[in-house]
Design a protein around this motif. Sequence first.
Motif, PDB file in Angstrom:
ATOM      1  N   THR A   1       0.825  -1.208   0.000  1.00 46.95           N
ATOM      2  CA  THR A   1       0.000   0.000   0.000  1.00 46.95           C
ATOM      3  C   THR A   1       0.859   1.257   0.000  1.00 46.95           C
ATOM      4  OG1 THR A   1      -1.722  -1.201   1.198  1.00 46.95           O
ATOM      5  CG2 THR A   1      -1.821   1.208   1.248  1.00 46.95           C
ATOM      6  N   GLU A   2       1.908   1.253   0.829  1.00 47.90           N
ATOM      7  CA  GLU A   2       2.753   2.440   0.945  1.00 47.90           C
ATOM      8  C   GLU A   2       3.415   2.793  -0.388  1.00 47.90           C
ATOM      9  OE1 GLU A   2       6.832   3.830   3.323  1.00 47.90           O
ATOM     10  OE2 GLU A   2       5.779   1.954   3.836  1.00 47.90           O
ATOM     11  N   ARG A   3       3.842   1.805  -1.116  1.00 46.38           N
ATOM     12  CA  ARG A   3       4.598   2.079  -2.342  1.00 46.38           C
ATOM     13  C   ARG A   3       3.753   1.895  -3.601  1.00 46.38           C
ATOM     14  NH1 ARG A   3       9.913  -1.156  -0.072  1.00 46.38           N
ATOM     15  NH2 ARG A   3      10.356   0.339   1.600  1.00 46.38           N
ATOM     16  N   ARG A   4       2.439   1.750  -3.438  1.00 50.38           N
ATOM     17  CA  ARG A   4       1.488   1.639  -4.549  1.00 50.38           C
ATOM     18  C   ARG A   4       1.916   0.538  -5.532  1.00 50.38           C
ATOM     19  NH1 ARG A   4       2.471   7.070  -4.157  1.00 50.38           N
ATOM     20  NH2 ARG A   4       3.600   7.090  -6.141  1.00 50.38           N
TER      21      ARG A   4
ATOM     22  N   ASP B   1      11.400   6.245 -10.260  1.00 48.52           N
ATOM     23  CA  ASP B   1      10.591   7.036 -11.187  1.00 48.52           C
ATOM     24  C   ASP B   1       9.265   6.385 -11.554  1.00 48.52           C
ATOM     25  OD1 ASP B   1      12.614   8.906 -11.241  1.00 48.52           O
ATOM     26  OD2 ASP B   1      13.642   7.920 -12.923  1.00 48.52           O
ATOM     27  N   ARG B   2       8.953   5.208 -11.022  1.00 45.17           N
ATOM     28  CA  ARG B   2       7.680   4.549 -11.377  1.00 45.17           C
ATOM     29  C   ARG B   2       7.268   3.619 -10.248  1.00 45.17           C
ATOM     30  NH1 ARG B   2      10.116   0.914 -16.383  1.00 45.17           N
ATOM     31  NH2 ARG B   2      11.866  -0.028 -15.221  1.00 45.17           N
ATOM     32  N   ASP B   3       5.964   3.379 -10.220  1.00 48.01           N
ATOM     33  CA  ASP B   3       5.412   2.475  -9.211  1.00 48.01           C
ATOM     34  C   ASP B   3       5.826   1.044  -9.518  1.00 48.01           C
ATOM     35  OD1 ASP B   3       4.196   4.623  -8.033  1.00 48.01           O
ATOM     36  OD2 ASP B   3       2.285   4.327  -9.090  1.00 48.01           O
ATOM     37  N   PRO B   4       6.090   0.251  -8.478  1.00 43.35           N
ATOM     38  CA  PRO B   4       6.521  -1.142  -8.725  1.00 43.35           C
ATOM     39  C   PRO B   4       5.377  -2.016  -9.244  1.00 43.35           C
ATOM     40  CG  PRO B   4       6.293  -0.714  -6.368  1.00 43.35           C
ATOM     41  CD  PRO B   4       6.120   0.604  -7.037  1.00 43.35           C
ATOM     42  N   VAL B   5       5.691  -2.847 -10.203  1.00 46.36           N
ATOM     43  CA  VAL B   5       4.765  -3.835 -10.759  1.00 46.36           C
ATOM     44  C   VAL B   5       5.452  -5.205 -10.697  1.00 46.36           C
ATOM     45  CG1 VAL B   5       3.453  -4.588 -12.770  1.00 46.36           C
ATOM     46  CG2 VAL B   5       3.701  -2.140 -12.284  1.00 46.36           C
ATOM     47  N   VAL B   6       4.784  -6.154 -10.096  1.00 46.04           N
ATOM     48  CA  VAL B   6       5.306  -7.522  -9.963  1.00 46.04           C
ATOM     49  C   VAL B   6       4.446  -8.439 -10.813  1.00 46.04           C
ATOM     50  CG1 VAL B   6       5.931  -9.378  -8.386  1.00 46.04           C
ATOM     51  CG2 VAL B   6       6.064  -6.990  -7.617  1.00 46.04           C
ATOM     52  N   ARG B   7       5.081  -9.165 -11.740  1.00 51.15           N
ATOM     53  CA  ARG B   7       4.341 -10.070 -12.628  1.00 51.15           C
ATOM     54  C   ARG B   7       4.799 -11.501 -12.349  1.00 51.15           C
ATOM     55  NH1 ARG B   7       5.961  -5.775 -15.843  1.00 51.15           N
ATOM     56  NH2 ARG B   7       4.247  -4.484 -16.671  1.00 51.15           N
ATOM     57  N   VAL B   8       3.808 -12.360 -12.167  1.00 51.93           N
ATOM     58  CA  VAL B   8       4.048 -13.780 -11.902  1.00 51.93           C
ATOM     59  C   VAL B   8       3.567 -14.576 -13.110  1.00 51.93           C
ATOM     60  CG1 VAL B   8       3.566 -15.751 -10.403  1.00 51.93           C
ATOM     61  CG2 VAL B   8       3.835 -13.446  -9.420  1.00 51.93           C
TER      62      VAL B   8
ATOM     63  N   ASP C   1      14.504  -5.177 -18.023  1.00 50.81           N
ATOM     64  CA  ASP C   1      13.573  -4.157 -17.535  1.00 50.81           C
ATOM     65  C   ASP C   1      13.381  -4.235 -16.033  1.00 50.81           C
ATOM     66  OD1 ASP C   1      13.229  -3.218 -20.090  1.00 50.81           O
ATOM     67  OD2 ASP C   1      11.540  -4.546 -20.503  1.00 50.81           O
ATOM     68  N   GLY C   2      14.273  -4.860 -15.346  1.00 51.96           N
ATOM     69  CA  GLY C   2      14.163  -5.048 -13.909  1.00 51.96           C
ATOM     70  C   GLY C   2      14.876  -6.330 -13.543  1.00 51.96           C
ATOM     71  N   ALA C   3      14.306  -7.095 -12.633  1.00 54.78           N
ATOM     72  CA  ALA C   3      14.863  -8.397 -12.242  1.00 54.78           C
ATOM     73  C   ALA C   3      13.796  -9.463 -12.444  1.00 54.78           C
ATOM     74  CB  ALA C   3      15.333  -8.365 -10.784  1.00 54.78           C
ATOM     75  N   ARG C   4      14.245 -10.618 -12.920  1.00 58.96           N
ATOM     76  CA  ARG C   4      13.319 -11.752 -13.093  1.00 58.96           C
ATOM     77  C   ARG C   4      13.997 -12.990 -12.521  1.00 58.96           C
ATOM     78  NH1 ARG C   4      12.016 -13.270 -19.003  1.00 58.96           N
ATOM     79  NH2 ARG C   4      10.379 -11.666 -18.867  1.00 58.96           N
ATOM     80  N   PHE C   5      13.303 -13.632 -11.581  1.00 62.04           N
ATOM     81  CA  PHE C   5      13.767 -14.885 -10.989  1.00 62.04           C
ATOM     82  C   PHE C   5      12.905 -16.023 -11.523  1.00 62.04           C
ATOM     83  CE2 PHE C   5      15.288 -11.699  -8.032  1.00 62.04           C
ATOM     84  CZ  PHE C   5      16.576 -12.129  -7.782  1.00 62.04           C
ATOM     85  N   VAL C   6      13.551 -17.107 -11.962  1.00 65.55           N
ATOM     86  CA  VAL C   6      12.878 -18.284 -12.516  1.00 65.55           C
ATOM     87  C   VAL C   6      13.208 -19.458 -11.600  1.00 65.55           C
ATOM     88  CG1 VAL C   6      12.622 -19.794 -14.500  1.00 65.55           C
ATOM     89  CG2 VAL C   6      13.073 -17.357 -14.851  1.00 65.55           C
ATOM     90  N   PHE C   7      12.190 -20.170 -11.161  1.00 60.52           N
ATOM     91  CA  PHE C   7      12.415 -21.325 -10.296  1.00 60.52           C
ATOM     92  C   PHE C   7      11.395 -22.409 -10.628  1.00 60.52           C
ATOM     93  CE2 PHE C   7       9.443 -18.565  -8.125  1.00 60.52           C
ATOM     94  CZ  PHE C   7       8.508 -19.414  -7.558  1.00 60.52           C
TER      95      PHE C   7
END
Length: 544
Positions: A387-390, A426-433, A503-509
């Motif tokens: 919530t804090e970091r949208r 500079d942008r809100d975090p987006v996490v994609r699974v 474009d960020g970090a991606r972890f594959v497991f």
Amino acid sequence: MIGTAEAPRARRWDQWSTSRWFASVLIVMVVLVLAGAAVGTAVLSRTASVSNRLSDRISPARTAVVELTAALVDQETGVRGFLLSGDERFLEPYARGLAGERALLARIRQLLEDEPVALADLDRVEQQAREWRTTVADPSIETRRRAGDPAAAVDAVLSGKAAFDAVRARIGTLDGHLAQIRDRARADLDEARQLRDLAFLGMVGFMLLFITVIAVLLRLVVVRPLDRLSVGVRRVAGGEFDHRLAVQGPADLARLTGDVETMRQRIVDAYIASQRARAALEQQQLELHRSNADLEQFAYVASHDLQEPLRKVASFCQMLQRRYSDQLDDKARQYIAFAVDGATRMQRLITDLLTFSRIGRVYDDSRSVDLDEVVEQAEANLAGAITERRARIERPPLPTVPGDMTLLTMLWQNLISNAIKFRDPDRDPVVRVAVGEADGMWQFSVEDNGIGIDPKYADKIFVIFQRLHSRETYTGTGIGLAVCKKVVEFHGGTIRLDETYRDGARFVFTLPRAPAGAEPSAEPAAGGTAETAGAEDGSALTVR
């Protein structure tokens, strides 16, 4: 002398290989087949020769003798008719008989060229027939033509009959000799046929006997040693490792037996060594159990007794700061702040290390886990930071996997916490699974749009207490991704940084698939307030 002569021969036979035995047997069989073929060919040739002599020479010769008799009779009949009637037409059978006689004599000589007795009889027949023509037939014909007296012709016929009967008798003698030759040829043919039948029966019987002898020999020399080797190998395979294999049979089979015996001995040696190693391993396990018990005791001390002095240090430093704040200068207050911060970080390190050491030992309740519930629990634990970091989390429906729900919650919470913590300013975090299948496993990816990780640190980030940023920039102890790696490997999977993602970090497991028909766990993650400890990239470690 016999014993000493037999022993070397036995040793020489033993030196023969299986291939040499079979080659020898094959050579002997080929020789016997060729010999049988030669004998059969000779017998058949003899039978054919006798049969051809009877059918192509003797029988046609007898037929020609009958035809010769008929030609001579035609001559005698023509002469008689002319003498009695004076009609020249009766001399036509005489002329035909004379021409036929000459042709038949030549044919009979050709057919009987290998029969001197019959040829001698044929010469006598030819001579008497010639004498009959020159002394009786031809003079009587001339006399009848000149005189024309029928009474004289009758006397000539009567006198010529006796002479012609002598020719007939000679032909009978020739035919009798030919009959004897035919009978002897038939007897020879019957004898050749009997010899042929006996030869073929003998060859068949000998071949059967030879095959029987060869079968018995191969049974004794090759098959029986193979059977003994098979029995011995089965006994060894059944667990009788001390059973020795006797070296017997042909040379190659003896070598094979020796090799198998060597292998058996090596297996026995390896088995004895493995028994010793097992005993040593059991001893090490006992020592490891004692060491684990000591480690558990140390963990208890670390989680309670060691943290208590740290809490006192931090508390008394804070009390000292509050009570004597007006009497302390800025440098003293800074020193007190450093002491409180160090004690707090030391307490957090101890807590994180204790949690890391318990993975696989304390958290090992394996069951079917619904990952949707796991991620929801992780999001609930991180609700304040989200919530804090949208932050926005995008994920598809997740499958059910076998594992420990607490450990899997740690895994997802650390990955999502890292993605939110290392955001782009500079942008809100987006996490994609994302989820898919790979090599019979579930393959997951968690990517963000944050500051990313340099690929050259792809291995370093999973090492415990390894940090890429200073504590002033990002808080944490540097243990979060090490926890993720240990949780994934505990469940039988692998985890890595996708070095191609920029474009960020991606972890594959990967995680194992749930067995068919398994039901997801209905129990939520363990209750209690979740405490987080920052890793080297700010990952959150859930501690129940």
